[in-house]
Design an enzyme around this catalytic site. Structure first.
Site, mmCIF file in Angstrom:
data_model
loop_
_atom_site.group_PDB
_atom_site.id
_atom_site.type_symbol
_atom_site.label_atom_id
_atom_site.label_comp_id
_atom_site.label_asym_id
_atom_site.label_seq_id
_atom_site.Cartn_x
_atom_site.Cartn_y
_atom_site.Cartn_z
ATOM 1 N N HIS A 130 0.751 -1.390 0.065
ATOM 2 C CA HIS A 130 -0.076 -0.141 -0.183
ATOM 3 C C HIS A 130 1.127 1.232 0.055
ATOM 4 C CE1 HIS A 130 0.679 0.938 4.232
ATOM 5 N NE2 HIS A 130 0.339 -0.576 4.385
ATOM 6 N N CYS A 142 3.292 -4.559 6.780
ATOM 7 C CA CYS A 142 3.053 -4.541 5.305
ATOM 8 C C CYS A 142 4.326 -3.942 4.690
ATOM 9 C CB CYS A 142 1.767 -3.386 4.787
ATOM 10 S SG CYS A 142 0.342 -4.225 5.448
#
Length: 167
Positions: A130, A142
């Site tokens: 992201h 992430c």
């Protein structure tokens, strides 16, 4: 490795002969067997890209396999939830993350197959690719990129592209 692999290296992420700065989890890179929910770590290993989500009110012209994020779309991060590490819809009584955020972090999300689709409770949920908050600011596990680089990557990956995170 194939040309369509995204390879996380100490210099950044290598993809199609280019390097992109990225950030990883605040807990660093850990062996996959050591990954736990809430540890903030990015699991080492080979992870397939299995989905792409986007905010249709903010982005357009994405690959045809990308799915729009709606106002009630969530991601379950509760080990007790039967839908742990899966997309869910509000209202949802278990702990979750909202996918439609006020900030731009999840305007475009690439979903990996970490602990998916048959999640083992407590092993960790949602290793996404992201947008980053800012360069060098860690994630909760992430891999994050500058928004323009994430869009460039998203236009060129295919379902089953692999994210390779080396320990």
């Amino acid at each position: 490795m194939t040309p369509l692999d995204l390879v996380v290296t100490p210099r950044g992420t290598r993809f199609l002969g280019r390097y992109f700065p990225c950030t990883i989890g605040r807990g660093g890179i850990v062996p996959a067997a050591a990954k736990r929910e809430g540890d903030g770590a990015t699991p080492a290993g080979v992870h397939r890209i299995v989905g792409m989500l986007y905010r249709p009110d903010r982005l357009a012209h994405l690959p045809d396999w990308a799915l729009p994020i709606g106002p009630s779309d969530l991601w379950s991060d509760d080990s007790a939830d039967p839908d742990y590490n899966l997309m869910a819809r509000a209202p949802h009584r278990f702990s979750h993350e909202k996918l439609r955020r006020a900030d731009p972090l999840y305007d475009l999300v690439l979903i990996t197959d970490w602990n998916w689709p048959h999640a083992e409770p407590g092993r960790g949920s949602a290793i996404f690719l992201h947008a980053w908050r800012r360069p060098g600011y860690p994630t909760a596990g992430c891999v994050a990129f500058a928004p323009q680089n994430l869009r460039w990557i998203a236009q060129r990956i295919r379902p089953q592209t692999r994210l390779i995170v080396k320990a």
